[in-house]
Design a protein around this motif. Structure first.
Motif, PDB file in Angstrom:
ATOM      1  N   PHE A   1      34.709 -49.985 -11.544  1.00  0.00           N
ATOM      2  CA  PHE A   1      33.354 -49.790 -11.037  1.00  0.00           C
ATOM      3  C   PHE A   1      33.361 -49.510  -9.543  1.00  0.00           C
ATOM      4  CE2 PHE A   1      31.793 -51.863 -14.956  1.00  0.00           C
ATOM      5  CZ  PHE A   1      30.824 -50.935 -15.285  1.00  0.00           C
ATOM      6  N   THR A   2      34.221 -50.216  -8.823  1.00  0.00           N
ATOM      7  CA  THR A   2      34.316 -50.002  -7.383  1.00  0.00           C
ATOM      8  C   THR A   2      34.791 -48.586  -7.083  1.00  0.00           C
ATOM      9  OG1 THR A   2      34.785 -52.340  -7.033  1.00  0.00           O
ATOM     10  CG2 THR A   2      35.356 -50.850  -5.251  1.00  0.00           C
ATOM     11  N   LEU A   3      35.841 -48.143  -7.770  1.00  0.00           N
ATOM     12  CA  LEU A   3      36.336 -46.786  -7.564  1.00  0.00           C
ATOM     13  C   LEU A   3      35.269 -45.746  -7.898  1.00  0.00           C
ATOM     14  CD1 LEU A   3      39.972 -46.975  -8.983  1.00  0.00           C
ATOM     15  CD2 LEU A   3      39.264 -46.784  -6.586  1.00  0.00           C
ATOM     16  N   GLY A   4      34.465 -46.044  -8.881  1.00  0.00           N
ATOM     17  CA  GLY A   4      33.418 -45.112  -9.286  1.00  0.00           C
ATOM     18  C   GLY A   4      32.335 -44.917  -8.250  1.00  0.00           C
ATOM     19  N   PHE A   5      32.137 -45.908  -7.388  1.00  0.00           N
ATOM     20  CA  PHE A   5      31.046 -45.820  -6.424  1.00  0.00           C
ATOM     21  C   PHE A   5      31.478 -45.767  -4.970  1.00  0.00           C
ATOM     22  CE2 PHE A   5      28.657 -47.330 -10.087  1.00  0.00           C
ATOM     23  CZ  PHE A   5      27.556 -46.478 -10.028  1.00  0.00           C
ATOM     24  N   VAL A   6      32.765 -45.735  -4.697  1.00  0.00           N
ATOM     25  CA  VAL A   6      33.213 -45.669  -3.309  1.00  0.00           C
ATOM     26  C   VAL A   6      32.888 -44.309  -2.694  1.00  0.00           C
ATOM     27  CG1 VAL A   6      35.262 -45.614  -1.823  1.00  0.00           C
ATOM     28  CG2 VAL A   6      34.979 -47.428  -3.483  1.00  0.00           C
ATOM     29  N   GLN A   7      33.067 -43.250  -3.445  1.00  0.00           N
ATOM     30  CA  GLN A   7      32.791 -41.909  -2.929  1.00  0.00           C
ATOM     31  C   GLN A   7      32.187 -41.056  -4.029  1.00  0.00           C
ATOM     32  OE1 GLN A   7      36.090 -39.276  -1.632  1.00  0.00           O
ATOM     33  NE2 GLN A   7      35.059 -39.327   0.343  1.00  0.00           N
ATOM     34  N   VAL A   8      31.093 -40.363  -3.694  1.00  0.00           N
ATOM     35  CA  VAL A   8      30.450 -39.471  -4.650  1.00  0.00           C
ATOM     36  C   VAL A   8      30.324 -38.077  -4.049  1.00  0.00           C
ATOM     37  CG1 VAL A   8      29.137 -41.305  -5.809  1.00  0.00           C
ATOM     38  CG2 VAL A   8      28.090 -40.057  -3.912  1.00  0.00           C
ATOM     39  N   ARG A   9      30.243 -37.100  -4.944  1.00  0.00           N
ATOM     40  CA  ARG A   9      30.015 -35.703  -4.553  1.00  0.00           C
ATOM     41  C   ARG A   9      28.587 -35.373  -4.955  1.00  0.00           C
ATOM     42  NH1 ARG A   9      33.809 -33.378  -7.395  1.00  0.00           N
ATOM     43  NH2 ARG A   9      32.452 -32.799  -9.092  1.00  0.00           N
ATOM     44  N   VAL A  10      27.791 -34.927  -3.992  1.00  0.00           N
ATOM     45  CA  VAL A  10      26.409 -34.543  -4.235  1.00  0.00           C
ATOM     46  C   VAL A  10      26.335 -33.034  -4.089  1.00  0.00           C
ATOM     47  CG1 VAL A  10      24.007 -34.792  -3.476  1.00  0.00           C
ATOM     48  CG2 VAL A  10      25.594 -36.729  -3.282  1.00  0.00           C
ATOM     49  N   SER A  11      25.758 -32.367  -5.099  1.00  0.00           N
ATOM     50  CA  SER A  11      25.632 -30.913  -5.012  1.00  0.00           C
ATOM     51  C   SER A  11      24.231 -30.478  -5.420  1.00  0.00           C
ATOM     52  CB  SER A  11      26.688 -30.222  -5.879  1.00  0.00           C
ATOM     53  OG  SER A  11      26.542 -30.610  -7.228  1.00  0.00           O
ATOM     54  N   VAL A  12      23.771 -29.431  -4.744  1.00  0.00           N
ATOM     55  CA  VAL A  12      22.497 -28.786  -5.053  1.00  0.00           C
ATOM     56  C   VAL A  12      22.812 -27.309  -5.238  1.00  0.00           C
ATOM     57  CG1 VAL A  12      20.215 -28.167  -4.174  1.00  0.00           C
ATOM     58  CG2 VAL A  12      21.146 -30.447  -3.719  1.00  0.00           C
ATOM     59  N   ASP A  13      22.525 -26.801  -6.442  1.00  0.00           N
ATOM     60  CA  ASP A  13      22.747 -25.387  -6.727  1.00  0.00           C
ATOM     61  C   ASP A  13      21.798 -24.940  -7.829  1.00  0.00           C
ATOM     62  OD1 ASP A  13      23.874 -26.350  -9.101  1.00  0.00           O
ATOM     63  OD2 ASP A  13      25.922 -26.093  -8.407  1.00  0.00           O
ATOM     64  N   LYS A  14      22.076 -23.802  -8.447  1.00  0.00           N
ATOM     65  CA  LYS A  14      21.170 -23.242  -9.455  1.00  0.00           C
ATOM     66  C   LYS A  14      21.048 -24.126 -10.704  1.00  0.00           C
ATOM     67  CE  LYS A  14      24.777 -20.345 -11.371  1.00  0.00           C
ATOM     68  NZ  LYS A  14      25.231 -19.005 -11.635  1.00  0.00           N
ATOM     69  N   ARG A  15      21.943 -25.108 -10.842  1.00  0.00           N
ATOM     70  CA  ARG A  15      21.855 -26.040 -11.970  1.00  0.00           C
ATOM     71  C   ARG A  15      21.011 -27.257 -11.647  1.00  0.00           C
ATOM     72  NH1 ARG A  15      28.167 -26.428 -12.892  1.00  0.00           N
ATOM     73  NH2 ARG A  15      28.000 -26.271 -10.661  1.00  0.00           N
ATOM     74  N   GLY A  16      20.704 -27.462 -10.367  1.00  0.00           N
ATOM     75  CA  GLY A  16      19.895 -28.601  -9.952  1.00  0.00           C
ATOM     76  C   GLY A  16      20.645 -29.516  -9.007  1.00  0.00           C
TER      77      GLY A  16
END
Length: 155
Positions: free
Chosen positions: A50-65
């Motif tokens: 769970f910790t590894l899952g939330f330490v770093q995230v990639r946020v993207s905005v494109d034609k898919r949303g």
């Protein structure tokens, strides 16, 4: 955009370190059953995932949303398709007022709070909001709004 949460990393590390010390202590105590140490080790493994899952995230905005994906595990944490975006704007989030760090669920709003500070907020057509802390949320909000209204930016 990559967003890292140093708070989640430190808290997760401290919990795992404490658990490792407990496992070592239990294994060194002859009176204890080793199944307790195994159980603690399994619990530590779950906490670590769970910790590894939330330490770093990639946020993207494109034609898919708008998408938020765990960078280390590759798990999609949230996706808001373009046809569900009513509007988007920037806002300042406080982890303490949002219920803490990580994936937060409140009445009518979900959020991925990696740190305090600027966040991208998307109002969804179904009346709910999604927020994620990012650098330069104004640019992401402008892009998300333009794409959701069928006005892609020209470069």
């Amino acid at each position: 955009m990559m967003v890292t949460s140093p708070v989640v990393a430190v808290i997760g590390g401290l919990v795992v370190l404490g658990g490792v010390v407990a496992v070592i202590a239990l294994l060194g105590d002859d009176a204890q059953d080793s199944s307790t140490a195994v159980l603690i080790a399994v619990i530590l493994g779950v906490i670590l995932m769970f910790t590894l899952g939330f330490v770093q995230v990639r946020v993207s905005v494109d034609k898919r949303g708008l998408r938020v994906v765990s960078r280390l595990l590759g798990i999609r944490l949230k996706q808001v398709p373009l046809d569900q975006v009513e509007s988007a704007f920037a806002e300042t989030l406080s982890p303490l007022r949002s219920g803490g760090w990580g994936y937060r669920l409140t009445s009518g709003r979900t959020a991925v709070v990696m740190r305090g500070g600027p966040a991208l907020v998307a109002n969804q057509r179904r009346g709910t909001q999604f927020a994620v802390t990012v650098d330069d949320p104004e640019a992401a909000a402008a892009l998300l709004t333009a794409l959701s209204h069928g006005n892609p930016p020209t470069i």
